[in-house]
Design a protein around this motif. Structure first.
Motif, PDB file in Angstrom:
ATOM      1  N   GLY A  24      85.711  53.987  -6.332  1.00  0.00           N
ATOM      2  CA  GLY A  24      84.808  53.404  -7.323  1.00  0.00           C
ATOM      3  C   GLY A  24      85.559  52.748  -8.468  1.00  0.00           C
ATOM      4  N   GLY A  25      86.652  53.382  -8.903  1.00  0.00           N
ATOM      5  CA  GLY A  25      87.458  52.805  -9.965  1.00  0.00           C
ATOM      6  C   GLY A  25      88.109  51.500  -9.534  1.00  0.00           C
ATOM      7  N   ALA A  26      88.573  51.444  -8.278  1.00  0.00           N
ATOM      8  CA  ALA A  26      89.181  50.214  -7.764  1.00  0.00           C
ATOM      9  C   ALA A  26      88.167  49.075  -7.735  1.00  0.00           C
ATOM     10  CB  ALA A  26      89.746  50.464  -6.369  1.00  0.00           C
ATOM     11  N   LEU A  27      86.936  49.399  -7.340  1.00  0.00           N
ATOM     12  CA  LEU A  27      85.888  48.376  -7.327  1.00  0.00           C
ATOM     13  C   LEU A  27      85.590  47.881  -8.745  1.00  0.00           C
ATOM     14  CD1 LEU A  27      83.344  49.801  -4.702  1.00  0.00           C
ATOM     15  CD2 LEU A  27      84.994  47.941  -4.394  1.00  0.00           C
ATOM     16  N   ARG A  28      85.596  48.808  -9.704  1.00  0.00           N
ATOM     17  CA  ARG A  28      85.310  48.413 -11.089  1.00  0.00           C
ATOM     18  C   ARG A  28      86.430  47.526 -11.650  1.00  0.00           C
ATOM     19  NH1 ARG A  28      82.424  52.733 -14.410  1.00  0.00           N
ATOM     20  NH2 ARG A  28      80.766  51.746 -13.203  1.00  0.00           N
ATOM     21  N   VAL A  29      87.671  47.870 -11.339  1.00  0.00           N
ATOM     22  CA  VAL A  29      88.797  47.044 -11.782  1.00  0.00           C
ATOM     23  C   VAL A  29      88.707  45.652 -11.159  1.00  0.00           C
ATOM     24  CG1 VAL A  29      91.298  46.756 -11.654  1.00  0.00           C
ATOM     25  CG2 VAL A  29      90.334  48.985 -12.231  1.00  0.00           C
ATOM     26  N   ALA A  30      88.358  45.593  -9.867  1.00  0.00           N
ATOM     27  CA  ALA A  30      88.234  44.299  -9.195  1.00  0.00           C
ATOM     28  C   ALA A  30      87.125  43.463  -9.819  1.00  0.00           C
ATOM     29  CB  ALA A  30      87.965  44.518  -7.707  1.00  0.00           C
ATOM     30  N   ALA A  31      86.005  44.115 -10.147  1.00  0.00           N
ATOM     31  CA  ALA A  31      84.888  43.391 -10.756  1.00  0.00           C
ATOM     32  C   ALA A  31      85.269  42.858 -12.138  1.00  0.00           C
ATOM     33  CB  ALA A  31      83.666  44.300 -10.859  1.00  0.00           C
ATOM     34  N   LEU A  32      85.981  43.680 -12.915  1.00  0.00           N
ATOM     35  CA  LEU A  32      86.407  43.238 -14.246  1.00  0.00           C
ATOM     36  C   LEU A  32      87.435  42.112 -14.145  1.00  0.00           C
ATOM     37  CD1 LEU A  32      86.721  46.683 -16.061  1.00  0.00           C
ATOM     38  CD2 LEU A  32      85.068  44.885 -16.582  1.00  0.00           C
ATOM     39  N   ALA A  40      75.770  47.350 -14.120  1.00  0.00           N
ATOM     40  CA  ALA A  40      76.573  48.572 -14.174  1.00  0.00           C
ATOM     41  C   ALA A  40      77.850  48.414 -14.986  1.00  0.00           C
ATOM     42  CB  ALA A  40      76.930  49.026 -12.757  1.00  0.00           C
ATOM     43  N   ASN A  41      78.342  47.177 -15.142  1.00  0.00           N
ATOM     44  CA  ASN A  41      79.632  47.024 -15.831  1.00  0.00           C
ATOM     45  C   ASN A  41      79.609  46.081 -17.025  1.00  0.00           C
ATOM     46  OD1 ASN A  41      79.691  44.373 -14.891  1.00  0.00           O
ATOM     47  ND2 ASN A  41      81.206  44.763 -13.307  1.00  0.00           N
ATOM     48  N   GLU A  42      78.448  45.528 -17.359  1.00  0.00           N
ATOM     49  CA  GLU A  42      78.412  44.531 -18.436  1.00  0.00           C
ATOM     50  C   GLU A  42      78.875  45.100 -19.773  1.00  0.00           C
ATOM     51  OE1 GLU A  42      74.489  43.053 -18.960  1.00  0.00           O
ATOM     52  OE2 GLU A  42      73.538  45.033 -19.044  1.00  0.00           O
ATOM     53  N   ARG A  43      78.679  46.405 -20.000  1.00  0.00           N
ATOM     54  CA  ARG A  43      79.080  46.994 -21.274  1.00  0.00           C
ATOM     55  C   ARG A  43      80.596  47.057 -21.430  1.00  0.00           C
ATOM     56  NH1 ARG A  43      77.836  50.864 -17.663  1.00  0.00           N
ATOM     57  NH2 ARG A  43      78.964  52.849 -17.620  1.00  0.00           N
ATOM     58  N   PHE A  44      81.354  46.921 -20.323  1.00  0.00           N
ATOM     59  CA  PHE A  44      82.805  47.033 -20.387  1.00  0.00           C
ATOM     60  C   PHE A  44      83.500  45.718 -20.745  1.00  0.00           C
ATOM     61  CE2 PHE A  44      81.892  50.312 -16.963  1.00  0.00           C
ATOM     62  CZ  PHE A  44      81.892  51.368 -17.851  1.00  0.00           C
ATOM     63  N   PHE A  45      82.813  44.585 -20.600  1.00  0.00           N
ATOM     64  CA  PHE A  45      83.493  43.304 -20.751  1.00  0.00           C
ATOM     65  C   PHE A  45      83.906  43.028 -22.197  1.00  0.00           C
ATOM     66  CE2 PHE A  45      82.145  42.506 -16.471  1.00  0.00           C
ATOM     67  CZ  PHE A  45      83.097  41.614 -15.991  1.00  0.00           C
ATOM     68  N   LEU A  52      89.935  50.396 -18.311  1.00  0.00           N
ATOM     69  CA  LEU A  52      91.058  50.205 -17.394  1.00  0.00           C
ATOM     70  C   LEU A  52      92.084  51.336 -17.549  1.00  0.00           C
ATOM     71  CD1 LEU A  52      91.563  46.332 -17.691  1.00  0.00           C
ATOM     72  CD2 LEU A  52      90.565  47.599 -15.769  1.00  0.00           C
ATOM     73  N   LEU A  53      92.392  51.701 -18.791  1.00  0.00           N
ATOM     74  CA  LEU A  53      93.292  52.836 -19.026  1.00  0.00           C
ATOM     75  C   LEU A  53      92.716  54.113 -18.430  1.00  0.00           C
ATOM     76  CD1 LEU A  53      94.462  52.305 -22.729  1.00  0.00           C
ATOM     77  CD2 LEU A  53      95.885  52.208 -20.669  1.00  0.00           C
ATOM     78  N   VAL A  95      92.891  60.198 -20.199  1.00  0.00           N
ATOM     79  CA  VAL A  95      91.563  60.270 -19.577  1.00  0.00           C
ATOM     80  C   VAL A  95      90.545  60.841 -20.560  1.00  0.00           C
ATOM     81  CG1 VAL A  95      90.189  61.389 -17.770  1.00  0.00           C
ATOM     82  CG2 VAL A  95      92.428  60.429 -17.217  1.00  0.00           C
ATOM     83  N   ALA A  96      90.885  61.945 -21.194  1.00  0.00           N
ATOM     84  CA  ALA A  96      89.954  62.593 -22.115  1.00  0.00           C
ATOM     85  C   ALA A  96      89.687  61.715 -23.339  1.00  0.00           C
ATOM     86  CB  ALA A  96      90.513  63.944 -22.551  1.00  0.00           C
TER      87      ALA A  96
END
Length: 220
Positions: A24-32, A40-45, A52-53, A95-96
């Motif tokens: 799931g993290g790999a997919l999110r990195v690819a999308a970003l 699902a990811n618009e808040r991260f842009f 990413l960290l 992470v925390a």
């Protein structure tokens, strides 16, 4: 050879638990990276660096940690264990800390609510505190306490894998989650992991019973 064989079920289980959030993290990195904006990811842009960290540190923490907690592997590779342990402390704290920052800064996604936000604050703080305690105790050469605290921190960090299992099971058995059921399942995953860690800690090093007055009289 026997010790090595005993290691593999533990290592394999922890790596499998890490597989779903890693994917799931790999997919999110690819999308970003590709600039694909979804609900699902618009808040991260607006601020992609913390997420990413968080993903990179979480993958390293879960995968390398699987080897750290295999007793046979750890005993045969003590130098590797110490060097990788420093990396794991840094990754776990990252992470925390990034989890806390994202919880405080990003808008809540659909389906989340105040209860889940509070749980994320709680377990992010518990993970940070556990890993910090693990670092301090190894500096003091308190090996048993170090292992116990690092196990607790790792258990919380592996919550994403357990959450994927519980949420998927719920979806198949019941259907879509509500705001309350999602928070309850996410909290149950962290709690379950911590409960297993505590059981393993106490199984290896049982807490000595405090003698009562009646016990002392019988022994006398």
């Amino acid at each position: 050879m026997t010790t090595r064989r005993r290691d593999w079920p533990l290592i394999t289980g922890l790596l499998l638990l890490s597989a779903v959030p890693t994917f799931g993290g790999a997919l999110r990195v690819a999308a970003l990276s590709g600039g694909e904006v979804t609900p699902a990811n618009e808040r991260f842009f607006a601020a992609p660096v913390p997420v990413l960290l968080h993903i990179v540190a979480a993958v390293a923490f879960s995968v390398l940690g699987a080897l750290q907690f295999a007793p046979g592997f750890r005993a045969r590779h003590r130098t590797w264990h110490r060097r990788t342990g420093r990396v794991l402390v840094l990754c776990g704290l990252t992470v925390a800390a990034t989890g806390w920052w994202m919880n405080a800064s990003y808008p809540l996604p659909p389906g989340d609510g105040p209860l889940l936000m509070a749980l994320r604050y709680l377990f992010a703080a518990a993970m940070f505190g556990s890993i910090a305690a693990g670092f301090l105790t190894i500096r003091q050469r308190r090996i048993r306490q170090h292992r116990a605290w690092m196990m607790r921190g790792y258990a919380i960090g592996q919550g994403a894998g357990t959450q994927a299992v519980l949420l998927s099971t719920w979806m198949l058995a019941v259907g879509p989650t509500t705001e309350l059921s999602r928070a309850a399942l996410m909290g149950a995953a962290w709690t379950l992991n911590l409960a297993i860690a505590e059981w393993l800690i106490r199984r290896r090093h049982p807490v000595p019973a405090v003698p009562t007055r009646a016990t002392k009289l019988v022994e006398a």
